[in-house]
Design an enzyme around this catalytic site. Structure first.
Site, mmCIF file in Angstrom:
data_model
loop_
_atom_site.group_PDB
_atom_site.id
_atom_site.type_symbol
_atom_site.label_atom_id
_atom_site.label_comp_id
_atom_site.label_asym_id
_atom_site.label_seq_id
_atom_site.Cartn_x
_atom_site.Cartn_y
_atom_site.Cartn_z
ATOM 1 N N CYS A 133 36.609 37.963 38.267
ATOM 2 C CA CYS A 133 35.784 36.783 38.573
ATOM 3 C C CYS A 133 34.628 36.662 37.579
ATOM 4 O O CYS A 133 34.328 35.574 37.088
ATOM 5 C CB CYS A 133 35.223 36.892 39.995
ATOM 6 S SG CYS A 133 36.485 37.211 41.237
HETATM 7 C C1 BEZ Z 1 38.588 41.069 40.620
HETATM 8 O O1 BEZ Z 1 38.213 39.901 40.561
HETATM 9 O O2 BEZ Z 1 38.490 41.814 39.665
HETATM 10 C C2 BEZ Z 1 39.129 41.582 41.920
HETATM 11 C C3 BEZ Z 1 39.703 40.718 42.811
HETATM 12 C C4 BEZ Z 1 40.197 41.194 44.006
HETATM 13 C C5 BEZ Z 1 40.102 42.520 44.307
HETATM 14 C C6 BEZ Z 1 39.517 43.380 43.416
HETATM 15 C C7 BEZ Z 1 39.016 42.913 42.213
#
Ligand code: BEZ
Length: 161
Positions: A49
Site C-alpha cells: 500500500c
Molecule cells: C501489504 O500491503 O503489503 C499487505 C497487504 C495485506 C497483508 C499484508 C501486507
C-alpha cells in the site's frame, strides 16, 4: 452483497483530517454529480500500500483528472489518526484524499471486507479500485491477492477511463 459494475453505492460516512481537524465526509458529498476514483487498501503503511498502490495514484492524479476524474480517494479500514499520519508521511500534494472507514461499515456493506488475521491485521478491506459516476460503479477491479497490485493500480484505472 458484493458490489458490482452498475450498482449504486450504499450511503456511508467516512472521516478525514483537514487543516482544522477531523471532518465527516458523507457519500452524497463525495459522489453526487461527480466522477470519483475510489481505491482501497488493506492498511496504511503496509508495504504494498505504502510503496506501490498509494504512490501510483499520487503520481497519476493529474492524468486521471485530465480524463474527467473529479476526485481520487483512498478508503482504508484504519482509524482516522493512522490515516492522518500516513498522509503526512506520503507527500500527497492534495492529489489523493485518505478516507477512514474505521469501523469497516462501508467496506462490509459493499462486500469488500477480508479477514487478514493471518498477518495480524484483523478485518480489513480487500484491495480494489473502482470508478464511480454519480454514485454508481462503472468499473471495479478487485485483487485476488491483497498483497499485490495487479489490476487495481492507477495505470489500470487510467486504461478504463
Ligand atoms: C501489504 O500491503 O503489503 C499487505 C497487504 C495485506 C497483508 C499484508 C501486507
Amino acid at each position: 452483497m458484493t458490489i458490482a459494475k452498475g450498482d449504486k453505492l450504499p450511503d456511508a460516512s467516512f472521516k478525514r483530517f483537514g487543516a482544522d481537524g477531523m471532518i465527516d465526509v458523507s457519500s452524497p458529498d463525495l459522489f453526487a454529480g461527480r466522477k470519483v476514483v475510489v481505491f482501497a487498501v488493506p492498511g496504511a503503511f503496509t508495504p504494498t500500500c505504502h510503496e506501490q498502490h498509494l504512490p501510483g495514484f499520487v503520481q497519476h492524479a493529474a492524468d486521471l483528472k485530465a480524463k474527467g476524474v473529479d476526485a481520487v480517494v483512498c478508503v482504508a479500514v484504519n482509524d482516522p489518526f493512522v490515516l492522518k499520519a500516513w498522509g503526512d508521511a506520503s507527500n500527497l500534494n492534495d492529489a489523493v484524499t485518505l478516507l477512514s472507514d474505521g469501523n469497516g461499515t462501508f467496506t462490509k456493506a459493499i462486500g469488500m471486507d477480508i479477514d487478514l488475521a493471518g498477518p495480524f491485521l484483523g478485518v480489513r478491506s480487500k484491495r480494489y479500485a473502482m470508478i464511480v459516476d454519480d454514485g454508481v460503479v462503472s468499473e471495479i477491479m478487485v485483487e485476488d491477492n491483497p498483497g499485490a497490485v495487479a489490476s487495481s493500480g492507477a495505470e489500470q484505472v487510467l486504461a478504463k477511463l
